[in-house]
Design a protein around this motif. Structure first.
Motif, mmCIF file in Angstrom:
data_model
loop_
_atom_site.group_PDB
_atom_site.id
_atom_site.type_symbol
_atom_site.label_atom_id
_atom_site.label_comp_id
_atom_site.label_asym_id
_atom_site.label_seq_id
_atom_site.Cartn_x
_atom_site.Cartn_y
_atom_site.Cartn_z
ATOM 1 N N SER A 1 0.811 -1.219 0.000
ATOM 2 C CA SER A 1 0.000 0.000 0.000
ATOM 3 C C SER A 1 0.841 1.264 0.000
ATOM 4 O O SER A 1 0.326 2.351 0.196
ATOM 5 N N GLY A 2 2.150 1.118 -0.213
ATOM 6 C CA GLY A 2 3.010 2.300 -0.262
ATOM 7 C C GLY A 2 3.419 2.801 1.102
ATOM 8 O O GLY A 2 3.809 3.954 1.255
ATOM 9 N N MET A 3 3.349 1.943 2.155
ATOM 10 C CA MET A 3 3.665 2.371 3.507
ATOM 11 C C MET A 3 5.083 1.976 3.908
ATOM 12 O O MET A 3 5.431 1.950 5.082
ATOM 13 N N ALA A 4 5.928 1.633 2.966
ATOM 14 C CA ALA A 4 7.284 1.220 3.293
ATOM 15 C C ALA A 4 8.059 2.373 3.914
ATOM 16 O O ALA A 4 7.873 3.525 3.568
ATOM 17 N N ALA A 5 8.951 1.994 4.868
ATOM 18 C CA ALA A 5 9.714 3.007 5.588
ATOM 19 C C ALA A 5 10.655 3.772 4.667
ATOM 20 O O ALA A 5 11.098 4.872 5.004
ATOM 21 N N GLU A 6 10.974 3.202 3.520
ATOM 22 C CA GLU A 6 11.921 3.847 2.621
ATOM 23 C C GLU A 6 11.274 4.872 1.689
ATOM 24 O O GLU A 6 11.936 5.410 0.815
ATOM 25 N N ARG A 7 10.015 5.129 1.877
ATOM 26 C CA ARG A 7 9.418 6.207 1.088
ATOM 27 C C ARG A 7 10.128 7.513 1.402
ATOM 28 O O ARG A 7 10.562 7.744 2.532
ATOM 29 N N PRO A 8 10.245 8.401 0.433
ATOM 30 C CA PRO A 8 11.042 9.619 0.653
ATOM 31 C C PRO A 8 10.455 10.510 1.737
ATOM 32 O O PRO A 8 9.230 10.652 1.866
ATOM 33 N N ALA B 1 21.388 23.260 -8.364
ATOM 34 C CA ALA B 1 22.411 22.487 -9.076
ATOM 35 C C ALA B 1 22.293 20.998 -8.779
ATOM 36 O O ALA B 1 22.760 20.163 -9.562
ATOM 37 N N GLN B 2 21.650 20.660 -7.677
ATOM 38 C CA GLN B 2 21.492 19.261 -7.290
ATOM 39 C C GLN B 2 20.143 18.681 -7.730
ATOM 40 O O GLN B 2 19.899 17.491 -7.544
ATOM 41 N N GLY B 3 19.272 19.540 -8.273
ATOM 42 C CA GLY B 3 17.944 19.060 -8.619
ATOM 43 C C GLY B 3 17.392 19.738 -9.852
ATOM 44 O O GLY B 3 18.117 20.039 -10.799
ATOM 45 N N MET B 4 16.089 20.042 -9.824
ATOM 46 C CA MET B 4 15.405 20.629 -10.978
ATOM 47 C C MET B 4 14.893 22.019 -10.635
ATOM 48 O O MET B 4 14.285 22.240 -9.582
ATOM 49 N N ASN C 1 19.929 11.373 1.631
ATOM 50 C CA ASN C 1 19.795 10.638 0.374
ATOM 51 C C ASN C 1 18.391 10.107 0.145
ATOM 52 O O ASN C 1 18.096 9.595 -0.938
ATOM 53 N N ASN C 2 17.545 10.202 1.160
ATOM 54 C CA ASN C 2 16.159 9.758 0.988
ATOM 55 C C ASN C 2 15.183 10.871 1.354
ATOM 56 O O ASN C 2 14.095 10.615 1.845
ATOM 57 N N THR C 3 15.589 12.110 1.098
ATOM 58 C CA THR C 3 14.736 13.252 1.418
ATOM 59 C C THR C 3 14.619 14.177 0.209
ATOM 60 O O THR C 3 15.629 14.618 -0.346
ATOM 61 N N ILE C 4 13.392 14.435 -0.176
ATOM 62 C CA ILE C 4 13.121 15.417 -1.219
ATOM 63 C C ILE C 4 13.087 16.790 -0.571
ATOM 64 O O ILE C 4 12.379 16.997 0.427
ATOM 65 N N VAL C 5 13.834 17.730 -1.112
ATOM 66 C CA VAL C 5 13.859 19.097 -0.586
ATOM 67 C C VAL C 5 13.295 20.028 -1.649
ATOM 68 O O VAL C 5 13.754 20.030 -2.796
ATOM 69 N N LYS D 1 14.971 19.084 -5.207
ATOM 70 C CA LYS D 1 16.052 18.095 -5.195
ATOM 71 C C LYS D 1 15.465 16.752 -4.756
ATOM 72 O O LYS D 1 14.908 16.632 -3.664
ATOM 73 N N TRP D 2 15.580 15.761 -5.612
ATOM 74 C CA TRP D 2 15.096 14.411 -5.304
ATOM 75 C C TRP D 2 16.229 13.426 -5.623
ATOM 76 O O TRP D 2 16.384 12.995 -6.756
ATOM 77 N N PRO D 3 17.027 13.098 -4.636
ATOM 78 C CA PRO D 3 18.208 12.260 -4.882
ATOM 79 C C PRO D 3 17.852 10.926 -5.531
ATOM 80 O O PRO D 3 16.896 10.243 -5.120
ATOM 81 N N GLY D 4 18.596 10.590 -6.556
ATOM 82 C CA GLY D 4 18.403 9.316 -7.232
ATOM 83 C C GLY D 4 17.260 9.292 -8.219
ATOM 84 O O GLY D 4 17.079 8.297 -8.922
#
Length: 532
Positions: free
Chosen positions: A17-24, A60-63, A341-345, A378-381
């Protein structure tokens, strides 16, 4: 064994259901009145003063979104649109005099249901008690720059210091100690700066003292000799920017501010009543010599406008420097706690702003400088570093984007569109070709009349409806500064008809049934008496 199997089933259910801990994680940094051309990465005419090295690094690190627009260029309504993903007429917060209905659907509530822990610090400007946040501390109304009050779940409290630093510290503390580390998080860091009256932190009071800020090409635009609605506004640096209250000339704690009448913003002077003796001393040490030099020059006419622009632009950019430092601090904190590395800014602001463009300050108009708002992600990866998007996006899209990132369902009644495909480098063939705008706050501060309109990739059509058939049409490719209204030019008749049809379509699409009736002639004559 049964307990183990049950645990596995729950785990697989959460993953499915998209509840994984690794979601950004999501960090949304939001300033107030930050014009894109006051960000170095946007290559505007203020780039040469290097105003935003940390925000530039984020770009420079993102869009960077080149064509990012608001739906209603004023503080509270812009925030309400972001919270709900709905235009002002749908979310009920059409001007700053309204109160936001926190009981309605908002994206933070939906993120909580999706398993995110959430927090909000800084300027809300929506009134009422925030909902959808596990922790929050917000400024009452516009808030103060120095030693502000903050409204918290436990009540109102005064916090010593400069507002930008206070908001940053609250966010950092939550990241380090306050959040539920077992859940993904969404943090909203919402600065008051660089909102009027542009009161910088003490450490920035001498920044830019040794340089001249470049002037915009349109600093000396004059609107008085035409019939545009712009003729009647009250946001000119020349006639409406107050030497004492806006520019701090001779402004001290015991200044006789009560004797000055009219539509002036006295918040800076009132904020001085709360400054500590040490803060006041640093403040006057910075401004008193400059005030003395100003009086000695005895300036007038264009020379006075140039001086006022310099004082205003420097204070505006000094406030931005604090916001830029906040971005740097937050980025360092994310790295220190191991989640970068797992955070959208996201960096954005509630609308654009006039930094002397057309001789103005403030916002509200559908003209480009106030319509455009910065958006950097910025969305790493996922998002290519240093990329740019030319697609037309709006603050209407933010909530949908956050929900999409979290793997949560986007409700059908939200009116925007997720930016995730663009952030992934995709080029959807069905992306919007126009955006809709509607401004409602009139009569009010700065006296910008109500209007609605449509902007396509190349043209703009606006109607100022309270005063009858007042239309403006601009060819943005040939007239990017919007200096010539082509509405009555026969050469544009076919294009105007085409864009007007698009305005009718998009207005119907967003179900804007708000009152756009012409006002009685007696009312019009009373309101249209320009203070020339």
């Amino acid at each position: 064994m049964k307990r183990f199997l049950a645990s596995l089933l729950v785990t697989f259910s959460l993953l499915g259901s998209g509840m994984a801990a690794e979601r950004p994680n999501i960090v949304f940094i939001f300033s107030d009145d930050h014009a894109p051309h006051a960000i170095g990465a946007y290559d505007g005419w203020l780039k040469s003063v290097d105003p935003t090295p940390n925000i530039d690094k984020l770009a420079a690190q993102g869009m960077l979104f080149q064509n990012s627009f608001c739906t209603n260029s004023i503080c509270g309504p812009s925030r309400a649109v972001i919270m709900t993903g709905k235009h002002s007429h749908k979310n009920g917060f059409m001007n700053n005099g309204n109160s936001f209905d926190w009981n309605q659907q908002t994206f933070p509530k939906l993120l909580q249901k999706a398993g995110y822990t959430t927090a909000l610090y800084g300027k809300s400007h929506l009134k009422g008690t925030p909902q959808g946040f596990d922790d929050w501390k917000v400024l009452p109304g516009q808030g103060l720059y120095y030693n502000p009050d903050m409204i918290t779940p436990e009540g109102q409290m005064r916090i010593e210091g400069h507002c930008t630093d206070i908001v940053t510290d609250l966010a950092v503390k939550w990241l380090q100690e306050g959040r539920d580390a077992e859940k993904p998080f969404m943090l909203m860091v919402q600065h008051k700066a660089p909102h009027r009256n542009w009161m910088p932190a003490p450490r920035h009071l001498h920044l830019y003292d040794d340089i001249e800020i470049p002037e915009p090409n349109t600093l000396f635009d004059r609107w008085w000799d035409n019939e545009k609605p712009a003729r009647y506004q009250e946001l000119e640096i020349d006639r409406h920017m107050h030497l004492n209250f806006d520019l701090f000339v001779d402004l001290v704690k015991d200044f006789d501010g009560k004797s000055i009448k009219g539509r002036v913003d006295k918040s800076a002077w009132m904020n001085m009543q709360r400054m500590s003796p040490e803060q006041l001393e640093v403040w006057r040490d910075a401004y008193a010599p400059k005030d003395k030099d100003f009086h000695a020059q005895n300036l007038s006419c264009d020379d006075l406008v140039r001086w006022k622009f310099q004082r205003y632009a420097k204070n505006y950019l000094r406030c931005i420097k604090g916001v830029d430092e906040s971005v740097g601090t937050l980025m360092d904190t994310l790295k220190d706690i191991g989640v970068d590395n797992n955070t959208i800014v996201i960096y954005s602001s509630d609308q654009g702003f006039y930094v002397g463009d057309h001789g103005w300050f403030d916002k509200r108009w559908m003209y480009e400088e106030s319509l455009k708002m910065p958006l950097i992600v910025k969305w790493p990866g996922v998002t290519k570093a240093g990329s740019k998007s030319e697609r037309m996006v709006q603050n209407l899209d933010y909530g949908e984007t956050f929900l999409d990132v979290a793997g949560a369902k986007i409700p059908d009644d939200m009116q925007g569109r997720s930016l995730v495909p663009l952030l992934k480098g995709e080029q959807p063939a069905d992306w919007r070709k126009s955006i809709y705008y509607h401004y409602y706050e009139y009569p009010s501060v700065h006296m910008v009349p109500r209007h609605y309109g449509v902007r396509t990739e190349t043209h703009k059509l606006m109607k100022f409806y309270q005063f009858g058939e007042e239309w403006e049409f601009y060819d943005l490719e040939n007239d990017p500064d919007e200096l010539t209204n082509q509405y009555n030019n026969p050469a544009y008749a076919d294009k105007i008809a085409e864009v007007r049809a698009e305005l009718d379509r998009i207005r119907e699409h967003y179900e804007d049934d708000s009152d756009v009736a012409e006002k009685p002639k007696a009312w019009q004559e009373t309101m249209r008496t320009p203070a020339l």
